[in-house]
Design an enzyme around this catalytic site. Structure first.
Site, short mmCIF file in Angstrom:
data_model
loop_
_atom_site.label_atom_id
_atom_site.label_comp_id
_atom_site.label_asym_id
_atom_site.label_seq_id
_atom_site.Cartn_x
_atom_site.Cartn_y
_atom_site.Cartn_z
N HIS A 169 -35.90 -31.39 31.18
CA HIS A 169 -35.78 -30.01 30.43
C HIS A 169 -37.01 -29.43 30.15
O HIS A 169 -37.56 -28.28 30.46
CB HIS A 169 -35.05 -30.46 29.12
N HIS A 200 -27.90 -25.75 32.43
CA HIS A 200 -27.69 -26.77 31.33
C HIS A 200 -26.34 -27.48 31.39
O HIS A 200 -26.21 -28.76 31.33
CB HIS A 200 -27.58 -26.12 29.96
N HIS A 257 -27.43 -20.26 19.97
CA HIS A 257 -28.15 -21.29 20.60
C HIS A 257 -29.88 -21.62 20.05
O HIS A 257 -29.96 -22.71 19.53
CB HIS A 257 -28.30 -21.22 22.06
CU1 C2O Z 1 -32.78 -25.19 27.55
CU2 C2O Z 1 -31.25 -25.19 24.36
O1 C2O Z 1 -32.60 -25.30 25.58
#
Ligand code: C2O
Length: 600
Positions: A169, A201, A322
């Site tokens: 990430h 993701h 988010h």
């Molecule tokens: Cu790639 Cu919630 O982040």
């Protein structure tokens, strides 16, 4: 509030839809989704707009080859091509900065063990269902804990090791890779702030889950999701809050441990809301982001191709909730708000994967809601964008966005849970005593709030003085003209009226949130997410660019068709936009605000 969280689900009608359904998460819902997908998403595929761009690219390649194309680096539309999987040999150290804590370098490049092979969809005998973390049983939790322990115990240089996975990430979000595409240098690869957010993701979690399953010898193992969109899930799930568990992370905000309830509208400070007010606010945030953002661009984010400047614009869910949840979990005591509060370190908190699993689930849910525009992009520059991950066998795999569209081809799905936010449509506030009637189209400019700016002013010599860029150091009110009035129902279904914020600029390493209201004329504190006037928020989670100091320069697009309808102002010539800096006052400037109409 018309409904109560504990009341039984009632049938609802969503805007722009003739389908009435209870939306209880039953198989019937799935069949609506399947049918809709076949009919309308396919139809829109025929209008893919990418063919022209491909012609252009072929032409460029024919003329100048790779090097000839370099000159066009400044034209974001010149070189349409999918974002290519990064070259691991060229991965660089990431820089992490903050005003107060200075600069550090982190090594988050993965080991280069072998050449990448193309991903093949897995064979599996049955779909594995990801459970809601707060509903998981003892047996499951034991298994999950064991898997995480084994992952943490792998040798440090094993690409499947816990820290190596966290670094995946970091590398994709903090400027370690180049989005060089066809030989264009110096454009970093960034998987946030664009249409890559959901597929990147999804695939990241997919391989993470496969690794966990392999470690415990259970290919059917499925990770849990943090069900923060439902009242019972609005605390950090217990299984992550036990200090003796491998799911625990001590770098979390100490004030946000269970039983404290998450704030999906979090802006860095405790607002002291009661749990019932938080639930209302959270469910309203969810309604707005999920139901009103009904086109691919609004939901996923803006197009981002090879060679493009990174970060063209976040989609609805990425923007909020988010980022709010990352911020809410991150530890304020840490210099860079680790772990969840900074992109470079977020993957070091096991809770990250449950958070993103819920986001991933919401992608499925979004496509299942009625509305003919709720389809993924048909654009081949999106579909063919690719990433590299190490799989459960430590093989390096090149995988494309098109491999990520349907979780059931990846072998997993989600436990069905209630979607209580579908019953939380924001409500127009009563207009009495607010200085203005609600009749159609009258007095758009009269009796309005005192002292707000207008988009452009004519001074006494007749020249136009532009008020942009707006530096957001205080509440700002601004009139924005509307090109079209009184659109028909059909027009509104075809085209969403949107408010576009262009060239939002800020330092990447600061936390920022500002809220946007439409036609909110009160001089007092503006309204809350529950009210119709609330159009959305812009947020930034601290991160860094390949070249430290390069500002974030991004855009935001908010849907307003429903708001204008709810506020009964569809005949107005202008709308009054109120911007309220909630965090990071004075750190953001906005280059322009305009109304536009978008189809997908
Ligand atoms: Cu790639 Cu919630 O982040």
């Amino acid at each position: 509030m018309a409904s109560n969280v504990s009341s039984p689900p009632t049938p609802i009608t969503l805007p722009n839809s003739s389908i009435q359904t209870s939306f209880l998460p039953k198989t019937s819902q799935l069949s609506i989704f399947k049918k809709k997908k076949l009919v309308s998403c396919k139809a829109s595929n025929e209008h893919s707009s990418s063919s022209n761009r491909f012609d252009r690219r072929d032409l460029l390649l024919g003329l100048g080859g790779l090097y000839g194309a370099t000159n066009l680096a400044n034209d974001p539309f010149a070189l349409a091509a999918p974002v290519a999987a990064p070259d691991l040999d060229l991965c660089e150290k990431s820089t992490v900065t903050s005003n107060s804590a200075g600069t550090i370098n982190v090594a988050c490049c993965p080991p280069k063990l072998k050449d990448a092979v193309d991903f093949k969809p897995p064979n599996f005998s049955k779909i594995r269902y990801r459970p809601a973390a707060h509903l998981a049983d003892r047996h499951y939790v034991d298994k999950f804990n064991r898997a995480m322990e084994l992952m943490k115990g792998l040798p440090e240089d094993d690409p499947r090791n816990f820290m190596q996975q966290a670094n995946v990430h970091c590398a994709y979000c903090n400027g370690a890779y180049d989005n060089s595409g066809l030989g264009i240098p110096n454009q970093e690869l960034q998987v946030h702030f664009s249409w890559l957010f959901f597929p990147f993701h999804r695939l990241y979690l997919y391989f993470y889950e496969r690794i966990l399953g392999k470690l415990i010898g259970d290919p059917d193992f499925a990770m849990p999701f943090w069900n923060w969109d439902s009242p019972d899930g609005m605390v950090i799930p217990e299984i992550y809050a036990n200090p003796n568990s491998p799911l625990y992370d001590e770098k979390r905000n100490v004030n946000h441990q269970p039983p404290n309830m998450v704030d999906l509208d979090f802006a860095g400070v405790e607002e002291g809301l009661s749990n019932s007010d938080l639930i209302k606010s959270n469910l309203s945030v969810m309604y707005r982001q999920m139901v009103r953002n009904r086109t691919a661009t609004l939901f996923h984010g803006s197009a981002y191709r090879a060679g493009d400047k990174p970060s063209p614009g976040q989609g609805a869910i990425e923007n909020n909730p988010h980022t709010a949840i990352h911020r809410w979990v991150g530890d304020q005591r840490q210099p860079y708000k680790e772990d969840m509060g900074n992109f470079y370190s977020a993957g070091r908190d096991p809770l990250f994967y449950a958070h993103h699993s819920n986001i991933d689930r919401l992608w499925n849910v979004w496509k299942s809601l009625p509305g003919k525009k709720r389809c993924d992009f048909p654009d081949t520059d999106w579909l063919d964008s690719s990433f590299l991950f190490y799989d459960e066998n430590a093989d390096l795999v090149r995988v494309k966005v098109r491999d990520a569209l349907d979780t059931t081809t990846l072998g997993y799905d989600y436990q069905r849970v209630d979607l209580p936010w579908l019953r939380y449509k924001p409500t127009p506030r009563p207009r009495s005593g607010r200085g203005r009637g609600r009749g159609h189209g009258h007095g758009h400019n009269h009796g309005r709030g005192r002292g707000h700016a207008v988009a452009a002013e004519t001074n006494n010599t007749g020249t136009i003085r532009n008020v942009y860029p707006i530096v957001l150091d205080k509440l700002v009110r601004i009139e924005v003209p509307r090109p079209k009035k009184y659109r028909t129902r059909v027009e509104k279904e075809e085209e969403e009226e949107v408010l576009v914020f262009q060239n939002i600029q800020l330092d990447r390493d600061v936390s920022v949130k500002f809220d946007v209201y439409i036609n909110d004329e009160d001089d007092e504190t503006p309204t809350k997410p529950e009210d119709s006037e609330f159009a959305g928020s812009f947020t930034n989670l601290p991160h860094n660019h390949h070249h430290p100091g390069v500002k974030l320069d991004t855009n935001m697009t908010l849907p307003i068709s429903d708001l204008l309808e709810d506020l009964d102002v569809e005949g107005d010539d202008n709308i009054l936009v109120t911007l309220v800096p909630k965090e990071g006052k004075g750190l953001v400037s906005i280059g322009n605000i305009k109304i536009d109409y978008i189809r997908d």
